[in-house]
Design an enzyme around this catalytic site. Structure first.
Site, mmCIF file in Angstrom:
data_model
loop_
_atom_site.group_PDB
_atom_site.id
_atom_site.type_symbol
_atom_site.label_atom_id
_atom_site.label_comp_id
_atom_site.label_asym_id
_atom_site.label_seq_id
_atom_site.Cartn_x
_atom_site.Cartn_y
_atom_site.Cartn_z
ATOM 1 N N GLU A 50 20.167 1.940 -10.710
ATOM 2 C CA GLU A 50 20.351 0.487 -10.693
ATOM 3 C C GLU A 50 20.840 -0.042 -9.348
ATOM 4 O O GLU A 50 20.587 -1.191 -9.007
ATOM 5 C CB GLU A 50 21.307 0.058 -11.808
ATOM 6 C CG GLU A 50 20.695 0.123 -13.210
ATOM 7 C CD GLU A 50 20.837 1.490 -13.862
ATOM 8 O OE1 GLU A 50 21.237 2.447 -13.168
ATOM 9 O OE2 GLU A 50 20.546 1.598 -15.077
ATOM 10 N N PHE A 112 28.752 1.246 -28.031
ATOM 11 C CA PHE A 112 28.039 2.137 -27.121
ATOM 12 C C PHE A 112 27.438 1.338 -25.965
ATOM 13 O O PHE A 112 26.824 0.301 -26.181
ATOM 14 C CB PHE A 112 26.935 2.891 -27.880
ATOM 15 C CG PHE A 112 26.090 3.753 -26.981
ATOM 16 C CD1 PHE A 112 26.647 4.854 -26.346
ATOM 17 C CD2 PHE A 112 24.758 3.451 -26.760
ATOM 18 C CE1 PHE A 112 25.881 5.641 -25.504
ATOM 19 C CE2 PHE A 112 23.986 4.244 -25.922
ATOM 20 C CZ PHE A 112 24.550 5.338 -25.287
ATOM 21 N N GLN A 113 27.635 1.818 -24.769
ATOM 22 C CA GLN A 113 27.166 1.170 -23.538
ATOM 23 C C GLN A 113 27.652 -0.271 -23.416
ATOM 24 O O GLN A 113 26.949 -1.141 -22.902
ATOM 25 C CB GLN A 113 25.633 1.249 -23.406
ATOM 26 C CG GLN A 113 25.163 2.687 -23.186
ATOM 27 C CD GLN A 113 23.734 2.799 -22.679
ATOM 28 O OE1 GLN A 113 22.890 1.979 -23.004
ATOM 29 N NE2 GLN A 113 23.460 3.843 -21.908
ATOM 30 N N LYS A 162 22.077 -8.421 -26.836
ATOM 31 C CA LYS A 162 20.786 -8.007 -27.386
ATOM 32 C C LYS A 162 20.298 -8.958 -28.483
ATOM 33 O O LYS A 162 19.110 -9.272 -28.559
ATOM 34 C CB LYS A 162 20.885 -6.577 -27.937
ATOM 35 C CG LYS A 162 19.532 -5.983 -28.270
ATOM 36 C CD LYS A 162 19.602 -4.493 -28.551
ATOM 37 C CE LYS A 162 18.200 -3.926 -28.774
ATOM 38 N NZ LYS A 162 18.216 -2.479 -29.003
ATOM 39 N N MET A 478 29.786 7.602 12.511
ATOM 40 C CA MET A 478 30.788 6.591 12.828
ATOM 41 C C MET A 478 32.189 7.078 12.454
ATOM 42 O O MET A 478 33.165 6.811 13.154
ATOM 43 C CB MET A 478 30.458 5.268 12.121
ATOM 44 C CG MET A 478 31.302 4.103 12.588
ATOM 45 S SD MET A 478 31.162 3.809 14.373
ATOM 46 C CE MET A 478 29.801 2.663 14.439
#
Lengths: 568, 163
Positions: A50, A112-113, A162, A478
């Site tokens: 993602e 969940f999630q 959802k 760096m």
């Protein structure tokens, strides 16, 4: 007829003329993906992580002036996207991020999630919305696009449970939207613009300091006109590169921590400074107390009032859209007869020329090991300065900024504010999709590149012929440089051991890999890569491990306290 | 320096956390914060007591204005204003203390709003300083519990904060 939330969402994206959605499916967004499947106006680009979706949407936006759209699922989908959202927020990039959420009845029950997407992203978005009722969805989407693109742009997140994607209602996409609490200023105050014009015309040692705001408001033609009309020196910030043509004689290079000697000296020693779409940040002016030691008048043009007098007190603040303010400023100066006094201006340019003789970007051109600067110079020559260059974060980013002369805006795509390693490759995907047929180069290092390396797979799927220029010095360059300068050469954890064979790795993803170890092979390899117009080519340049970026202003130091390359 | 900042904001879930999140993220100080809907149910009015240099206060008001749900921001300290805070205070009030406590409450123009066998609950409004003074006057041993609202304020005269 009533439509489901998922159908409405897709209709909204179509109404906003969204071309690409960068995303990754998951449980909470399955109905949305189902609707995506049933149409072909909005194309979906499947990333491999993602973070890649948000960076790709970001690169798409930066290079095209359009809104980048990302779609991710709830929970880990959101948390993975956060880095990309914060990256866009710091650089004020217009994006809309659609996140799935658990059903409304499950919110707060540790489902969940489930994660509090609104809470987690609140500090790194311009605004965010949780849509609890399908009837609010269309208006919320309209608001999201409106907020992302107006005022100081930024990412806006819409969290959709959802059940809202399955609930139904009538669909009507609002033509316009207005919010009583949100009224961004466009026009600058005429009195302030008049004061600014007067100060500029009376300046003896003027300086134009232009940042990312010029790019975001598409004001490069105006900036260029103003600078040429007045004959003033102009510098760009890292975010502003390309806002003023780098090959123009008025350009004194980038300023800041790794800015040119002449830009930093002119910035410090000018008597009138006009800051345009820039915010005096710590990497640009260093220590504000040191910067403030020299008296000078400062004009600051910015759309965000909170950027004004945040780190540096200014004399003439002008809040407004950079484009509109510059238009008004130019008209005002054009209408009057007064012009800057040539004698003083010539003397100022003589001084700047003297600073230029320091040749602050010099490096050892006779080296038997590949110098990273050399690769970038050759890249510039071969692409005739016309490529889109994305970068990751570190030494390679600074060298690209110093050595690739950007003459056009929106060609230099990098994470300036947040400094996100891993940005380069996914951003390049968005750039390539927004600009099919254009040369897109990701300048990176072996450390940064491994942070989003999985997107090589996405590049294969969508046949994105990006050229990856990997400046491989086997160090987090760096970090190593800071450790050399400020931590007694103790290279704590900055060495990248056990590196992959990048050529084989590129090949395993179905791309072309080339390893380059000798300076003489740099040019042929680059030419070979650009001949392959339909393939991704990974160029692994084995570069000098000890090379440093110069000039350098140490953290917390004054702008003119520069460390320069040793005499060669 | 101490400032009272009044904010009109959309009466929406999450608006409060945007404001409080801004203060914590940028390291601004909140002495007190009160919020409730206004006569127009779609809007809330929030009063924040904060302190900082002029530069910090300027940044606070600018950053607040930048929040999408914030409609208007006013620093009440820029002009004459009135400030009030409400305190409910429960004190130990045995038979021999009752008269003293009643008298003390009257002096501060408090009202005894609940009485039990050995407690008084007193309601007191005023500036924060006045409430502090009352607490001081009662002495720590007498106090069982205090609940303070934090300050809310309004400009004097014809200046109004509305859309």
């Amino acid at each position: 007829m009533e439509l489901s939330g998922a159908e409405i969402l897709i209709k909204c994206l179509q109404a906003e003329k969204v071309e690409y959605v960068f995303g990754y499916p998951g449980g909470a967004v399955l109905f949305i993906y189902d609707e995506l499947f049933k149409q072909n106006k909005v194309k979906h680009v499947l990333v491999r992580h993602e973070q890649g979706a948000t960076h790709a949407a970001d690169g798409y936006s930066r290079s095209s002036r359009k809104v980048g759209v990302a779609l991710v699922t709830s929970g880990p989908g959101v948390t993975n996207a956060v880095t990309g959202i914060a990256t866009a927020y710091m650089d004020s990039i217009p994006m809309v991020i659609i996140t799935g959420q658990v059903p409304t009845h499950a919110i707060g029950l540790d489902a969940f999630q489930e994660c509090d997407a609104i809470g987690i992203t609140r500090p790194c978005v311009k605004h965010n919305f949780l849509v609890k009722d399908v009837k609010d969805l269309a208006l919320t989407m309209k608001k999201a696009f409106y907020l992302a693109t107006t005022g100081r742009p930024g990412p806006v997140l819409v969290d959709i449970p959802k059940d809202v994607t399955t609930d139904k209602c009538k669909f009507e996409y609002p033509e316009t939207v207005s919010m009583r609490s949100y009224n961004p200023v466009v026009k600058g105050h005429p009195g302030q613009i008049k004061k600014a014009a007067q100060l500029l015309l009376e300046a003896k040692r003027p300086m134009v300091y232009a940042g990312g705001g010029v790019i975001l408001s598409d004001a490069s033609p105006q900036l260029t006109k103003l600078v040429k009309m007045l004959g003033f020196p102009c510098t760009n910030t890292l975010m502003g590169l390309g806002g003023f043509p780098a090959t123009d004689k008025h350009f004194v290079g980038m300023l800041g921590m790794h800015g040119t000697y002449e830009a930093n000296m002119a910035m410090q020693n000018c008597d009138v400074l006009v800051a345009i779409g820039a915010r005096f940040d710590d990497r640009v002016i260093g220590d504000p107390a040191h910067f403030g030691q020299v008296p000078r008048k400062i004009i600051h043009i910015d759309i965000d009032p909170s950027s004004i007098s945040k780190r540096v007190k200014v004399d003439v603040p002008i809040v407004g859209h950079v484009l509109d303010v510059l238009d008004d400023l130019i008209s005002l100066i054009e209408a009057g007869k007064q012009r800057p006094e040539p004698k003083a201006l010539n003397a100022w340019w003589e001084q700047i020329k003297l600073w230029r003789t320091k040749d602050c970007l010099r490096y050892d051109r006779k080296s038997k090991i590949i110098k990273p600067q050399y690769v970038l110079e050759k890249l510039y020559e071969i692409t005739r300065g016309d490529a889109f260059i994305t970068s990751d974060v570190g030494q390679h980013q600074m060298w690209a900024a110093q050595f690739y002369k950007f003459d056009k805006p929106r060609r230099w795509i990098n994470s300036g504010g947040l400094g996100t390693m891993g940005f380069g490759l996914p951003a390049a995907m968005g750039v390539q999709l927004a600009n099919p047929g254009a040369s897109v180069v990701c300048v990176t290092g072996e450390a940064s590149f491994q942070m989003c390396i999985q997107e090589l797979s996405t590049c294969k799927q969508y046949r994105l012929p990006i050229k990856v220029v990997n400046l491989n010095n086997r160090y987090m360059g760096m970090v190593r440089q800071w450790q050399q300068f400020f931590h007694g050469n103790r290279y704590s954890e900055s060495y990248m051991d056990a590196l992959p064979d990048f050529v084989k790795l590129a090949e395993s993803y179905g791309h072309v890999g080339i390893s380059i170890e000798k300076p003489a092979d740099v040019e042929p390899a680059l030419k070979e890569a650009f001949k392959r117009t339909d393939e991704l080519v990974f160029l692994d340049f084995i570069t000098d491990q000890t090379e440093n970026v110069y000039p350098m202003v140490g953290g917390g130091k004054g702008l003119t306290e520069m460390i320069l390359a040793e005499e060669l | 320096m101490r400032h009272i900042i009044s904010i009109l904001l959309e009466n929406e879930a999450g608006a409060l956390s945007r404001v409080s999140g801004l203060f914590s993220a940028r390291g601004y100080n909140i002495e007190s914060l009160t919020v409730a809907p206004t006569e127009d149910e779609s809007m809330s009015r929030m009063t924040i007591v904060t302190s900082g240099s002029e530069d910090v206060i300027e940044q606070i008001t600018k950053q607040l204005n930048k929040l999408v749900e914030v409609v208007k921001v006013v620093d009440l300290f820029e002009a004459p204003h009135i400030e009030r805070e409400l305190m409910l205070i429960k004190v130990r009030a045995g038979p021999k203390d009752r008269d003293d406590l009643k008298r003390m409450s009257d002096i501060f123009r408090g009202r005894i709003i609940d009485v039990s066998e050995d407690t008084y609950t007193i309601e007191l409004t005023g500036t924060g300083q006045k409430l502090d003074a009352f607490i001081e006057a009662l002495g720590k041993t007498a106090i069982l519990e205090t609940a303070r609202t934090g300050a809310c304020g309004i400009a004097r005269g014809q200046r109004v904060l509305r859309i």
